[in-house]
Design a protein around this motif. Sequence first.
Motif, PDB file in Angstrom:
ATOM      1  N   VAL A 101       0.856  -1.196   0.000  1.00 12.84           N
ATOM      2  CA  VAL A 101       0.000   0.000   0.000  1.00 12.84           C
ATOM      3  C   VAL A 101       0.890   1.243   0.000  1.00 12.84           C
ATOM      4  O   VAL A 101       1.787   1.360   0.832  1.00 12.84           O
ATOM      5  N   PRO A 102       0.678   2.172  -0.919  1.00 12.95           N
ATOM      6  CA  PRO A 102       1.518   3.385  -0.948  1.00 12.95           C
ATOM      7  C   PRO A 102       1.300   4.248   0.281  1.00 12.95           C
ATOM      8  O   PRO A 102       0.231   4.231   0.893  1.00 12.95           O
ATOM      9  N   ALA A 103       2.327   4.977   0.648  1.00 10.00           N
ATOM     10  CA  ALA A 103       2.186   5.943   1.740  1.00 10.00           C
ATOM     11  C   ALA A 103       1.183   7.012   1.335  1.00 10.00           C
ATOM     12  O   ALA A 103       1.017   7.325   0.152  1.00 10.00           O
ATOM     13  N   LYS A 104       0.523   7.576   2.310  1.00 11.91           N
ATOM     14  CA  LYS A 104      -0.465   8.620   2.028  1.00 11.91           C
ATOM     15  C   LYS A 104       0.173   9.797   1.302  1.00 11.91           C
ATOM     16  O   LYS A 104      -0.447  10.398   0.410  1.00 11.91           O
ATOM     17  N   SER A 105       1.395  10.144   1.670  1.00  5.21           N
ATOM     18  CA  SER A 105       2.078  11.262   1.022  1.00  5.21           C
ATOM     19  C   SER A 105       2.350  10.973  -0.452  1.00  5.21           C
ATOM     20  O   SER A 105       2.249  11.868  -1.300  1.00  5.21           O
ATOM     21  N   ASP A 106       2.691   9.714  -0.761  1.00  2.00           N
ATOM     22  CA  ASP A 106       2.934   9.347  -2.156  1.00  2.00           C
ATOM     23  C   ASP A 106       1.656   9.458  -2.981  1.00  2.00           C
ATOM     24  O   ASP A 106       1.672   9.950  -4.111  1.00  2.00           O
ATOM     25  N   ARG A 107       0.551   8.996  -2.408  1.00  2.00           N
ATOM     26  CA  ARG A 107      -0.712   9.074  -3.142  1.00  2.00           C
ATOM     27  C   ARG A 107      -1.150  10.528  -3.312  1.00  2.00           C
ATOM     28  O   ARG A 107      -1.623  10.928  -4.379  1.00  2.00           O
ATOM     29  N   ALA A 108      -0.978  11.326  -2.269  1.00  2.00           N
ATOM     30  CA  ALA A 108      -1.342  12.739  -2.356  1.00  2.00           C
ATOM     31  C   ALA A 108      -0.512  13.458  -3.417  1.00  2.00           C
ATOM     32  O   ALA A 108      -1.035  14.256  -4.200  1.00  2.00           O
ATOM     33  N   SER A 109       0.785  13.174  -3.461  1.00  2.00           N
ATOM     34  CA  SER A 109       1.657  13.811  -4.449  1.00  2.00           C
ATOM     35  C   SER A 109       1.297  13.371  -5.861  1.00  2.00           C
ATOM     36  O   SER A 109       1.296  14.186  -6.796  1.00  2.00           O
ATOM     37  N   LEU A 110       0.999  12.095  -6.019  1.00  2.00           N
ATOM     38  CA  LEU A 110       0.605  11.583  -7.333  1.00  2.00           C
ATOM     39  C   LEU A 110      -0.662  12.274  -7.822  1.00  2.00           C
ATOM     40  O   LEU A 110      -0.734  12.729  -8.974  1.00  2.00           O
ATOM     41  N   LEU A 111      -1.656  12.372  -6.952  1.00  2.00           N
ATOM     42  CA  LEU A 111      -2.913  13.013  -7.340  1.00  2.00           C
ATOM     43  C   LEU A 111      -2.713  14.496  -7.632  1.00  2.00           C
ATOM     44  O   LEU A 111      -3.284  15.033  -8.589  1.00  2.00           O
ATOM     45  N   ALA A 112      -1.905  15.161  -6.823  1.00  2.00           N
ATOM     46  CA  ALA A 112      -1.658  16.589  -7.035  1.00  2.00           C
ATOM     47  C   ALA A 112      -0.948  16.835  -8.364  1.00  2.00           C
ATOM     48  O   ALA A 112      -1.292  17.772  -9.106  1.00  2.00           O
ATOM     49  N   HIS A 123     -10.610   9.160   0.456  1.00  2.00           N
ATOM     50  CA  HIS A 123      -9.998   8.187  -0.449  1.00  2.00           C
ATOM     51  C   HIS A 123      -9.054   7.296   0.352  1.00  2.00           C
ATOM     52  O   HIS A 123      -8.352   7.767   1.249  1.00  2.00           O
ATOM     53  N   HIS A 124      -9.049   5.996   0.044  1.00  4.62           N
ATOM     54  CA  HIS A 124      -8.172   5.052   0.724  1.00  4.62           C
ATOM     55  C   HIS A 124      -7.041   4.622  -0.213  1.00  4.62           C
ATOM     56  O   HIS A 124      -7.260   4.377  -1.405  1.00  4.62           O
ATOM     57  N   THR A 125      -5.850   4.530   0.338  1.00  4.60           N
ATOM     58  CA  THR A 125      -4.657   4.314  -0.491  1.00  4.60           C
ATOM     59  C   THR A 125      -4.590   2.933  -1.137  1.00  4.60           C
ATOM     60  O   THR A 125      -3.751   2.714  -2.013  1.00  4.60           O
ATOM     61  N   ASP A 126      -5.444   1.999  -0.708  1.00  2.00           N
ATOM     62  CA  ASP A 126      -5.460   0.694  -1.367  1.00  2.00           C
ATOM     63  C   ASP A 126      -6.411   0.677  -2.561  1.00  2.00           C
ATOM     64  O   ASP A 126      -6.541  -0.341  -3.239  1.00  2.00           O
ATOM     65  N   LYS A 127      -7.058   1.806  -2.836  1.00  2.00           N
ATOM     66  CA  LYS A 127      -7.953   1.911  -3.980  1.00  2.00           C
ATOM     67  C   LYS A 127      -7.220   2.559  -5.158  1.00  2.00           C
ATOM     68  O   LYS A 127      -6.161   3.172  -4.997  1.00  2.00           O
TER      69      LYS A 127
END
Length: 248
Positions: free
Chosen positions: A62-73, A227-231
């Motif tokens: 599961v990606p870190a929350k910061s990684d998912r946030a940066s990807l989405l941004a 949003h959940h990081t496993d999605k």
Amino acid sequence: MGDEFWQYRPAQAGDSGRSIDWRRSARSDGHFVREKEWQAAQSVHLWVDRAASMTFSSDKSVPAKSDRASLLAMALSLLLMKGGERVALASLGTPPRIGALQVTRIAEGLTREPAEADFGMPDTSQFLPRARAVFLSDFLGPVEPVEAAVTMAAERGIKGTLYQILDPAEEAFPYQGRTVFTSMSGAIQHETQRAGDLRDRYLDRLAERKNRLDMLARQTGWRFATHHTDKAAQSALMWLFQAVEGPR
């Protein structure tokens, strides 16, 4: 696009005295602002929480929350700029812009080292009036700074989105038996012999936090979602894009 004159509009709360066109205002009972073309285009401010809590991941898959946030941004920035919108990353303190150089700036800003503090606090003081805003965070820290920032932004005509990013373990609380809970900065630690006994209280507080954020969004004309990081990130990106590009 450029700095050509576009229109006059009535002055609103948040406009500085320097932005008022006093010659045009003298011909009427109200104050008017001389808007230029680049100011009339959509401007979007992104606040991406870079605090230590965002580096949490409950599993290697599961990606870190910061990684998912940066990807989405980053992906949202590219989509918006492709549509002619101007984007700014709040942490850089620069105005919304468009183009390859701005893409590079945002990418570099999103790859900086995380902050030492456990939780981040948004600052909307530099946001343009009537712009759009997107906050990407777990919103697990003190909620009062978030409420103050959103309220101040809404008073200046800024519409936005609170997008909560959580690890699946933070939603389900799957812990049992002896467990040591430690904040990502290491500043806070709690040990319990019966972690399962904390589950109901934790879930109640999480639900209370979500309700409070949702109510804040409703009261200020913003939107709230989790949003959940496993999605999949794709569905999250499309939701965010539609939220930003919705009715203005």
